[in-house]
Scaffold this motif. Structure first.
Motif, short mmCIF file in Angstrom:
data_model
loop_
_atom_site.label_atom_id
_atom_site.label_comp_id
_atom_site.label_asym_id
_atom_site.label_seq_id
_atom_site.Cartn_x
_atom_site.Cartn_y
_atom_site.Cartn_z
N LEU A 139 0.82 -1.41 0.03
CA LEU A 139 -0.13 -0.04 -0.07
C LEU A 139 0.79 1.41 -0.03
CD1 LEU A 139 -3.06 -0.49 2.40
CD2 LEU A 139 -3.10 0.29 0.01
N GLY A 140 2.01 1.16 0.79
CA GLY A 140 2.85 2.44 0.62
C GLY A 140 3.33 2.76 -0.45
N GLY A 167 2.50 2.12 5.77
CA GLY A 167 3.13 0.80 5.98
C GLY A 167 4.44 0.78 5.32
N ILE A 168 4.90 -0.48 5.33
CA ILE A 168 6.29 -0.91 4.81
C ILE A 168 6.54 -0.53 3.52
CG2 ILE A 168 5.59 -3.34 4.36
CD1 ILE A 168 8.94 -2.33 6.02
N GLY A 169 5.42 -0.46 2.58
CA GLY A 169 5.62 0.03 1.09
C GLY A 169 6.22 1.39 1.11
N ARG A 170 5.91 2.08 2.06
CA ARG A 170 6.44 3.53 2.25
C ARG A 170 8.09 3.44 2.09
NH1 ARG A 170 6.44 6.41 7.14
NH2 ARG A 170 5.79 4.56 8.08
N VAL A 171 8.61 2.61 2.78
CA VAL A 171 10.25 2.36 2.97
C VAL A 171 10.59 1.88 1.85
CG1 VAL A 171 12.02 1.44 4.26
CG2 VAL A 171 9.89 2.08 5.49
N VAL A 172 9.96 0.82 1.10
CA VAL A 172 10.22 0.09 -0.28
C VAL A 172 10.27 1.21 -1.28
CG1 VAL A 172 9.59 -1.40 -1.90
CG2 VAL A 172 9.07 -2.01 0.40
N ASN A 180 18.74 1.95 -3.40
CA ASN A 180 19.60 1.26 -2.20
C ASN A 180 18.79 -0.07 -2.34
OD1 ASN A 180 21.16 3.12 -0.97
ND2 ASN A 180 19.49 4.31 -0.05
N PHE A 181 19.33 -0.69 -3.41
CA PHE A 181 18.75 -2.25 -3.59
C PHE A 181 19.11 -3.35 -2.67
CE2 PHE A 181 18.57 -0.17 -7.94
CZ PHE A 181 17.08 -0.40 -7.90
N ASP A 182 20.27 -2.84 -1.93
CA ASP A 182 20.56 -3.92 -0.94
C ASP A 182 19.60 -3.76 0.25
OD1 ASP A 182 21.58 -1.43 -0.78
OD2 ASP A 182 23.72 -2.03 0.39
N ARG A 183 19.31 -2.56 0.64
CA ARG A 183 18.21 -2.47 1.62
C ARG A 183 16.97 -2.91 1.17
NH1 ARG A 183 19.38 3.88 3.46
NH2 ARG A 183 21.54 3.50 4.31
N LEU A 184 16.55 -2.85 0.09
CA LEU A 184 15.31 -3.41 -0.56
C LEU A 184 15.25 -4.86 -0.51
CD1 LEU A 184 12.98 -2.06 -1.82
CD2 LEU A 184 13.97 -2.75 -4.07
N MET A 185 16.63 -5.58 -0.47
CA MET A 185 16.65 -6.92 -0.42
C MET A 185 16.53 -7.44 0.92
SD MET A 185 17.21 -9.78 -2.36
CE MET A 185 17.32 -11.20 -2.18
N GLY A 186 16.89 -6.65 1.98
CA GLY A 186 16.72 -6.86 3.20
C GLY A 186 14.97 -6.84 3.85
N ILE A 187 14.53 -5.71 3.09
CA ILE A 187 13.07 -5.41 3.31
C ILE A 187 12.27 -6.77 2.68
CG2 ILE A 187 11.21 -4.24 3.09
CD1 ILE A 187 13.10 -1.84 3.03
N LEU A 188 12.62 -7.18 1.46
CA LEU A 188 12.18 -8.17 1.09
C LEU A 188 12.12 -9.75 1.78
CD1 LEU A 188 12.72 -8.13 -2.91
CD2 LEU A 188 10.75 -7.76 -1.75
N ILE A 189 13.41 -9.88 2.26
CA ILE A 189 13.44 -11.07 2.90
C ILE A 189 12.74 -11.08 4.46
CG2 ILE A 189 15.09 -12.36 4.54
CD1 ILE A 189 17.34 -11.43 2.51
N ILE A 190 12.53 -10.08 5.04
CA ILE A 190 11.68 -9.75 6.20
C ILE A 190 10.08 -9.99 5.64
CG2 ILE A 190 10.64 -8.24 7.84
CD1 ILE A 190 13.33 -7.07 8.12
N MET A 191 9.76 -9.25 4.51
CA MET A 191 8.20 -9.79 3.96
C MET A 191 8.15 -11.14 3.87
SD MET A 191 7.56 -6.99 1.05
CE MET A 191 7.34 -5.24 1.40
N PHE A 192 9.06 -11.96 3.22
CA PHE A 192 8.85 -13.31 2.93
C PHE A 192 8.73 -13.98 4.13
CE2 PHE A 192 11.53 -17.32 2.89
CZ PHE A 192 10.69 -17.99 2.08
N ILE A 220 6.03 -5.46 -6.09
CA ILE A 220 7.36 -5.25 -6.03
C ILE A 220 8.28 -5.88 -7.00
CG2 ILE A 220 9.15 -5.82 -4.31
CD1 ILE A 220 7.16 -4.99 -2.08
N VAL A 221 7.81 -7.03 -7.54
CA VAL A 221 8.51 -7.87 -8.71
C VAL A 221 8.69 -6.76 -9.58
CG1 VAL A 221 8.72 -9.74 -10.26
CG2 VAL A 221 7.88 -9.98 -7.77
N ALA A 222 7.49 -6.13 -10.15
CA ALA A 222 7.41 -5.47 -11.39
C ALA A 222 8.33 -4.09 -11.12
CB ALA A 222 6.16 -4.88 -11.44
N MET A 223 8.31 -3.78 -10.02
CA MET A 223 9.21 -2.51 -9.51
C MET A 223 10.81 -2.90 -9.74
SD MET A 223 8.89 -0.51 -6.05
CE MET A 223 10.28 -1.31 -5.37
N VAL A 224 11.35 -4.08 -9.31
CA VAL A 224 12.39 -4.43 -9.67
C VAL A 224 12.70 -4.56 -11.28
CG1 VAL A 224 14.23 -6.39 -9.25
CG2 VAL A 224 12.85 -5.46 -7.32
N LEU A 225 11.76 -5.44 -11.84
CA LEU A 225 12.16 -5.67 -13.25
C LEU A 225 12.20 -4.28 -14.04
CD1 LEU A 225 9.81 -8.80 -13.90
CD2 LEU A 225 12.36 -8.68 -13.63
#
Lengths: 267, 301
Positions: free
Chosen positions: A217-218, A224-229, A237-249, B134-139
């Protein structure tokens, strides 16, 4: 039985597919090719994606930044708050409306049609479009997100719930009515106990959907967390993005496990 | 309340009290929900006044959307954008269907060895848990803005969800035909081709169509971040606060979703029920159950 005909080892002919089956397959294939051309389908993309040097920027994850309270956790709490409030309110409202949407328990025909029509229109607008609409209407922030998901979970819930009510046993309701029960008490005592476990199961499922939805939603400014994404993507900062993705997972997987386990017990 | 009296014995009948444990549970859950909602509300940065104010604001905007300005959005090519959304959803579903079908055989308990099964399942789960937006955003950062990135994102996400569902269908299939084929000397390939595929295909295609319906909605959303389709049009109209145009675009989205749902729903029932038989209520009921069971696999309706 000497005059019995010896079984002839002839394989029965396979029925040929009808003409319209061929036509349908050809039409679908043609449509697929056409659609692919329209949106710029490229086979090379499948290779490009893998060989892109850009993936190196996703690693290593700066865990120090990700686990810092102000960066991610606060926004994550907001995601949960949006999901909790919208699930609770949406599902509570869905109880009376869901009963109105089932042929079995609807108070009268106009209510039946009105609630069905309105709800199918509400459901036709995807959750994030609701988010974007409400952000425009009442301003950026988690409040708009909570409204969006409340509306959307109401629409999803009434569909699932009213289908369960449709399949409920009608005899208790008949008995309650024969004993002189008015509409609401009759439905409450004769139908509600039968469908309530399913209601709770669906509510858990809707909560799961809401958590998933409030993660993104962010991106439209609804908290929500989408704001940070969004901010991390905008600053590459894709490395930070990866960290957030892992948390989401981790969150999505664990909530799904819990919700599936509880739902299995309920239904 | 007057107590009822038993006609024969003259004994006063009282209604048995509800079990205490159940009542406590009920109160406990109610308190938990109320506290949860209050805590959540405290984090939303909104007062009670906003709660009253928000519907009024919303209604004001709904009124501004009428009459919808179809002419303006038509001249901006909104009809083409609607079709672009459909193409994105279709190609995404195709990518997901074609890639997930073979993979789901390799993920099924009754077919694949554990060493192969477990990693593939984990891949399905990992894909499923990342939202397609988010997948789309990265792609987009790799492939550039446009519908192709959106279609690929939808396709990737669909591999996860369709893979999980098809695996479940394969696992619950009847093993009789497979056994018969091995008894007749069939190879692994012919067992799959003649024993398994005909059995699972109708249900699996039903899931593909169902996923297509979900993907149509997803592709309408993907435009919000520039991945093609009608969403982009909606965003630009909303950002300029052209509400009559917003109304027109919204009505087009609603029409698209409802039309696709109707067609696809019809096709799904036809595939599951077959051509010769009339579909009675029981059968449609089962279809509904089938879909209601999709738990956690992306049933976003």
């Amino acid at each position: 039985m000497s005059d019995a005909v010896a079984p002839v080892a002839v394989r029965p002919r396979k029925p040929r597919p009808q003409l319209h089956t061929y036509l349908l397959v050809i039409a679908l294939a043609a449509f697929t090719v056409f659609a692919g051309r329209q949106i710029g389908f490229r086979w090379s993309s499948f290779i490009d994606i893998w060989s892109n040097p850009f993936w190196g920027r996703f690693w290593p994850v700066p865990w120090g930044w990700v686990l810092d309270r102000h960066n991610v956790l606060d926004a994550l709490v907001e995601t949960f708050q949006i999901a909790i409030i919208s699930t609770t309110i949406g599902c509570t409202l869905a109880l009376p409306i869901g009963f109105a949407m089932s042929k079995l328990t609807t108070p009268n025909t106009p209510t039946f049609w009105l609630s069905r029509t309105v709800m199918s229109i509400v459901r036709a607008i995807p959750d994030l479009l609701w988010g974007k609409l409400l952000v425009t209407a009442i301003g950026i922030g988690a409040f708009a997100g909570a409204w969006a998901l409340t509306i959307f979970s109401l629409a999803v819930m009434v569909k699932l719930f009213s289908e369960t009510v449709d399949a409920a046993d009608e005899r208790p309701l008949e008995a309650a009515r024969a004993a002189g029960g008015r509409h609401t008490p009759a439905v409450r005592t004769a139908v509600l106990p039968e469908v309530f476990p399913a209601f709770v199961a669906y509510a858990l499922y809707v909560f799961e959907l809401n958590i998933r939805a409030s993660l993104v939603l962010g991106l439209v400014g609804a908290g929500g967390i989408g704001r940070v994404v969004e901010t991390q993507r905008a600053t590459f900062n894709f490395d930070r993005l990866m960290g957030i993705l892992i948390i989401m997972f981790v969150i999505v997987m664990s909530i799904e496990q819990v919700s599936v386990a509880v739902r299995k017990r309920l239904v | 309340m007057t107590a009822a009296v038993d006609q024969e014995t003259g004994e006063v009948l009282t209604r048995p009290e509800r079990p205490l444990a159940a009542r406590n549970w009920r109160i406990g859950i109610a308190v938990l929900l109320i506290v949860g909602v209050m805590w959540s509300f405290s984090g939303l940065d909104a007062g009670l006044r906003d709660v009253v104010e928000a519907p009024r604001e919303g209604w004001k905007i709904v009124k501004e959307m009428w009459p919808p300005a179809f002419k303006t959005v038509y001249h901006r090519g909104a009809v083409g954008k609607i079709f672009e959304s459909l193409y994105v959803a279709w190609i995404g579903t195709m990518i997901g269907a074609i890639l997930s079908f073979p993979l789901s055989f390799l993920a099924a308990t009754n077919i694949a060895p554990t060493a192969l099964r477990v990693p593939i399942r984990q891949v399905f789960n990992a894909i499923r848990s990342v939202p397609e937006l988010i997948v789309a955003m990265v792609l987009i950062t790799v492939l550039g803005l446009g519908p192709w990135a959106g279609a690929l994102a939808i396709g990737l996400h669909s591999i996860g969800t369709l893979g999980k569902l098809s695996t479940e269908v394969i696992e619950t299939s009847d093993e009789g035909p497979l056994e018969a084929i091995s008894a007749a000397g069939g190879t692994w390939v012919s067992r799959m081709r003649w024993g398994m595929v005909p059995q699972v295909l109708p249900t699996v295609i039903g899931y593909w169509l169902f996923r297509f319906e979900i993907n149509v909605r997803a592709s309408a959303v993907l435009g919000l971040i520039g991945a093609g389709g009608i969403g982009g049009e909606l965003v630009s109209q909303l950002n300029f606060r052209n509400f009559p145009e917003v109304g027109a675009v919204l009505l087009m989205v609603i029409a698209m979703v409802l039309v696709i749902d109707t067609i696809s729903g019809f096709a799904r029932r036809r595939i599951i029920a077959g051509s010769g038989r009339k579909i009675d209520d029981d059968e449609t009921g089962r279809t509904v159950n089938l879909i209601g069971d999709l738990g956690g696999s992306g049933l976003t309706r």
